[in-house]
Design a protein around this motif. Structure first.
Motif, PDB file in Angstrom:
ATOM      1  N   SER A   1     -10.005  -4.002  -6.536  1.00  0.00           N
ATOM      2  CA  SER A   1      -9.235  -2.702  -6.691  1.00  0.00           C
ATOM      3  C   SER A   1      -9.768  -2.075  -8.019  1.00  0.00           C
TER       4      SER A   1
ATOM      5  N   SER B   1      -6.439   2.597   5.619  1.00  0.00           N
ATOM      6  CA  SER B   1      -7.310   1.949   6.957  1.00  0.00           C
ATOM      7  C   SER B   1      -7.261   0.497   7.011  1.00  0.00           C
TER       8      SER B   1
ATOM      9  N   SER C   1      -8.767  -8.093   1.577  1.00  0.00           N
ATOM     10  CA  SER C   1      -9.716  -8.664   2.533  1.00  0.00           C
ATOM     11  C   SER C   1      -9.200 -10.247   3.164  1.00  0.00           C
TER      12      SER C   1
ATOM     13  N   SER D   1       0.826  -1.115  -0.012  1.00  0.00           N
ATOM     14  CA  SER D   1      -0.082   0.172  -0.029  1.00  0.00           C
ATOM     15  C   SER D   1       0.788   1.172   0.087  1.00  0.00           C
TER      16      SER D   1
ATOM     17  N   THR E   1      -6.985   0.016  -3.440  1.00  0.00           N
ATOM     18  CA  THR E   1      -7.199  -1.354  -3.497  1.00  0.00           C
ATOM     19  C   THR E   1      -7.534  -1.587  -2.126  1.00  0.00           C
ATOM     20  N   THR E   2      -8.399  -2.639  -2.029  1.00  0.00           N
ATOM     21  CA  THR E   2      -8.488  -3.197  -0.587  1.00  0.00           C
ATOM     22  C   THR E   2      -8.434  -4.927  -0.667  1.00  0.00           C
TER      23      THR E   2
ATOM     24  N   ARG F   1      -7.421  -1.099   3.308  1.00  0.00           N
ATOM     25  CA  ARG F   1      -7.831  -0.227   2.170  1.00  0.00           C
ATOM     26  C   ARG F   1      -6.843   0.757   1.976  1.00  0.00           C
ATOM     27  N   ASP F   2      -6.296   0.865   0.678  1.00  0.00           N
ATOM     28  CA  ASP F   2      -5.528   2.169   0.542  1.00  0.00           C
ATOM     29  C   ASP F   2      -6.315   2.987  -0.451  1.00  0.00           C
ATOM     30  N   THR F   3      -5.965   4.179  -0.652  1.00  0.00           N
ATOM     31  CA  THR F   3      -6.196   5.104  -1.586  1.00  0.00           C
ATOM     32  C   THR F   3      -5.145   5.372  -2.688  1.00  0.00           C
TER      33      THR F   3
ATOM     34  N   GLU G   1      -9.413  -2.375   8.969  1.00  0.00           N
ATOM     35  CA  GLU G   1     -10.423  -2.547   9.833  1.00  0.00           C
ATOM     36  C   GLU G   1     -10.838  -4.084  10.235  1.00  0.00           C
TER      37      GLU G   1
ATOM     38  N   ARG H   1      -9.578  -5.843   6.959  1.00  0.00           N
ATOM     39  CA  ARG H   1      -9.493  -5.289   5.667  1.00  0.00           C
ATOM     40  C   ARG H   1      -8.433  -4.239   5.517  1.00  0.00           C
TER      41      ARG H   1
END
Ligand code: ADP
Length: 291
Positions: A268, A202, A277, A191, A274-275, A218-220, A204, A216
């Motif tokens: 993604s 983030s 899980s 990430s 992209t996430t 997650r990135d931006t 989670e 999970r």
């Protein structure tokens, strides 16, 4: 009256000066306290950075070992198959020439050398076997928090905001904490690489269906093109330049999660992020006698 007024003004000024002095002292002690706290915080950051660097180096080392292991295993496998074939044929020749002592003796010599090679190959294969999982109850929320503390300084330096949403009802899972930490760090590293100009990361945690726990990440970041998505977990698949990526991170992550009886998936969209899980089976509750 004038004298009294001057007297009052003077004592007012004196008390004002006293108050200013007090205020100054108070300010000084506050600044001193803040400076000490800042120094401590700086030291903490330095320690965390040093730990992170050490772990990243370990990770790179592990990836190298994994490459070496994989190459050795492939080599041993490739050499082992023809060796078995040769050995079989030599055995047949020994049987066909059983009445010719000289030939049988020579073939027996060949056979013993083949056996020796086979032994070396077997030893190589044994040496490349993965270490066993060391399972214990793991609290994923604590794991995320400790990894979060570890990466905060790096995220801060790269202008990446870190958010965590931790489910307080999350069940414990039966896992190898070190290996899961490696999975998280691998995913976080990716990430970070995908967000060279900052962004948001983030993590989670949530209780999943049927006694499962999920994480999970997650990135931006840059996101992953659709044609890469299906190859993502293949060993040696990388889009990074030589020396930066080995393409083993995600395949190792998947192997670790699979060994835990879990699953890892990715979603993604290009330019949006992209996430990843991860779904893991929670600890199987031990039944109490009589329960
Ligand atoms: P490496 O990081 O050594 O390239 P990985 O197996 O960890 O190997 O990742 C494979 C590839 O998947 C990366 O080269 C990159 O192209 C892509 N990738 C993985 N995670 C992300 C992410 N969060 N954002 C964008 N691309 C990613």
């Amino acid at each position: 009256r004038m004298l009294r007024q001057i007297g009052e003004a003077t004592s007012e000024r004196i008390s004002l000066i006293e108050r200013i002095n007090n205020f100054n002292d108070e300010l000084k002690s506050k600044v001193a306290k803040a400076t000490t706290a800042l120094t401590e915080r700086n030291q903490e950051l330095r320690d965390l950075n040093a730990r992170l660097l050490k772990m990243q180096l370990e990770l790179v080392h592990l990836e190298r070992l994994a490459v070496a292991g994989q190459l050795t295993a492939t080599f041993a496998h490739e050499v082992g198959t023809p060796l078995n074939l040769i050995s079989g044929h030599v055995q047949l020749l020994i049987e066909s020439f059983h009445d010719n002592d000289t030939i049988v003796r020579k073939l027996a010599l060949v056979q013993s050398q083949i056996r020796r090679l086979g032994e070396i190959v077997r030893r190589l294969l044994d040496a490349t076997r993965k270490p066993k999982l060391e399972l214990a109850p793991v609290n994923l929320n604590l794991l995320v928090q400790s990894v979060g503390a570890l990466i905060r300084p790096t995220l801060y330096a790269r202008q990446i905001q870190f958010l965590d949403h931790l489910d307080p009802e999350l069940p414990l899972i039966q896992a190898d904490q070190k290996q899961l930490e490696q999975v998280l760090l691998n995913l976080i590293n990716n990430s970070l690489d995908a967000m060279p100009n900052g962004g948001e990361l983030s993590i989670e945690t949530a209780s999943g269906p049927e006694h499962t726990a999920s994480i999970r990440i997650r990135d931006t970041g840059a996101g992953i093109p659709a044609e890469h998505l299906e190859r993502l977990f293949e060993p040696m698949f990388t889009t990074k330049e030589i020396g930066k990526g080995t393409g083993l991170g995600l395949s190792i992550c998947r192997a670790i999660i699979k060994e835990h009886g879990g699953e890892i998936a990715v979603k993604s969209s290009l330019g949006a992020g992209t996430t990843f899980s991860i779904l893991l089976p929670a600890e199987v509750p031990v039944l109490q006698p009589g329960a």
